[in-house]
Scaffold this motif. Structure first.
Motif, PDB file in Angstrom:
ATOM      1  N   VAL A  19       0.819  -1.288  -0.099  1.00  0.00           N
ATOM      2  CA  VAL A  19      -0.021  -0.175   0.000  1.00  0.00           C
ATOM      3  C   VAL A  19       0.768   1.098  -0.176  1.00  0.00           C
ATOM      4  CG1 VAL A  19      -2.275  -0.952   0.837  1.00  0.00           C
ATOM      5  CG2 VAL A  19      -0.295  -0.319   2.552  1.00  0.00           C
TER       6      VAL A  19
ATOM      7  N   LEU B 260      -7.681   2.133  -3.785  1.00  0.00           N
ATOM      8  CA  LEU B 260      -8.053   1.670  -2.420  1.00  0.00           C
ATOM      9  C   LEU B 260      -8.971   0.504  -2.425  1.00  0.00           C
ATOM     10  CD1 LEU B 260      -9.283   5.148  -0.888  1.00  0.00           C
ATOM     11  CD2 LEU B 260      -7.138   4.080  -0.674  1.00  0.00           C
TER      12      LEU B 260
ATOM     13  N   VAL C 215      -7.374   0.714   4.100  1.00  0.00           N
ATOM     14  CA  VAL C 215      -6.373   1.038   3.318  1.00  0.00           C
ATOM     15  C   VAL C 215      -5.658   2.551   3.345  1.00  0.00           C
ATOM     16  CG1 VAL C 215      -5.417   0.930   0.723  1.00  0.00           C
ATOM     17  CG2 VAL C 215      -6.943  -0.763   1.623  1.00  0.00           C
TER      18      VAL C 215
ATOM     19  N   ARG D 128      -1.694   3.618   4.536  1.00  0.00           N
ATOM     20  CA  ARG D 128      -0.955   4.823   3.759  1.00  0.00           C
ATOM     21  C   ARG D 128      -0.489   5.584   4.598  1.00  0.00           C
ATOM     22  NH1 ARG D 128      -3.989   6.243  -1.856  1.00  0.00           N
ATOM     23  NH2 ARG D 128      -3.924   4.223  -3.098  1.00  0.00           N
TER      24      ARG D 128
END
Length: 300
Positions: free
Chosen positions: A146, A161, A171, A175
């Protein structure tokens, strides 16, 4: 060695943050516990002082999703006894379309921009004193897939995503946790000529963090099923507290640790150009110039 030092711990009203605060108080430090609610802060202080009689605990009510609150917190900390240790532990998972009153997606604001702004704001007051900054991140292995979209930090486009709505906030959270590692590396390089060290830590997959309050759908079901097999906050507090106190990591900076062991993170988190791009965009979002505002910084 740690008697009389002052430590700031964000997200300290429960879970890992409270466990870190308790450990540092047991080391003889004055602990500044940061949280959003006076009620929860006072309850957490009672639990810490019950576990560590005589502990010196101070409370700072701050909503870390609001940059104005973070700036005010930094000003109060700088005006008081400057901290020797700052541990960024607070984190949240919010809806992709959610926005704070300042117009920022809350996951990005709380998990990345808050520690970026807080730590940058404390560098000049700390000056040439020794200090340790610790950023609580997440699993380097789990986050390899990710990477941060540097053109879409707040995930406004929804790009990359995935399809399942319930997974998208997680998600986006992942990040921001990669941003934590990138921030550690970028800040450590810029503090080369100071006595401030910056390191990251993964506490493990821990129950009782409160992050599951804002997730839903399949992800919530999986979380509920896995809870009986997860470790508690004391386990999660071990590596961050160790980084804050251990003599063996004195002078160690720009590293990421899991279970007290230095580990690599994904290449997309260590790439200098990517880290610098994130640094510059974060500076713009919080209203700072990219160069550190200190006479003692290394790379500007």
């Amino acid at each position: 060695m740690n008697q009389g030092k002052r430590a700031v711990v964000t997200g300290a009203t429960s879970g890992i943050g409270e466990a870190i605060a308790r450990r540092l108080a047991a080391e003889g430090m004055t602990v500044v516990m940061v949280g959003r609610s006076d009620e929860r802060l006072n309850a957490a202080r009672r639990r810490v002082t019950a576990a560590v009689p005589g502990a010196e605990v101070k409370l700072e009510r701050t909503d870390l999703s609001l940059l104005g609150d973070v700036r005010a917190l930094a000003e109060r900390l700088a005006a008081d006894v400057v901290p020797d240790i700052v541990i960024s532990n607070a984190a949240t998972i919010a809806g992709i379309r959610d926005r704070t009153p300042e117009g920022i997606q809350p996951t990005l604001a709380t998990n990345h921009l808050a520690p970026y702004l807080l730590m940058r704001s404390l560098i000049e007051p700390i000056g040439q004193r020794p200090a340790r900054f610790i950023v609580v991140g997440a699993s380097p292995t789990g986050l390899t897939r990710v990477p941060v979209d540097l053109t879409d930090l707040d995930c406004a486009t929804g790009r990359g995503l995935g399809i399942a709505p319930s997974f998208k906030p997680f998600v986006a959270y992942g990040r921001t946790k990669n941003m934590n590692a990138m921030f550690v590396y970028a800040l450590a390089r810029r503090l080369t000529n100071t006595r401030i060290t910056v390191n990251g830590a993964h506490p493990g997959i821990i129950k009782g963090t409160g992050l599951d309050q804002n997730i839903g759908g399949t992800l919530r079901l999986l979380n509920l099923l896995s809870k009986p097999f997860l470790s508690g906050p004391d386990t999660g507090a071990d590596t961050p507290a160790w980084l804050a106190t251990a003599p063996e990591v004195d002078g160690v900076t720009g590293k990421f640790f899991v279970r007290r062991k230095q580990v690599p993170t994904a290449p997309h988190t260590t790439d200098v150009a990517r880290c610098d791009q994130l640094w510059d965009e974060s500076a713009r979002l919080v209203g700072l110039t990219p160069a550190l505002s200190t006479r003692n910084s290394g790379r500007g």
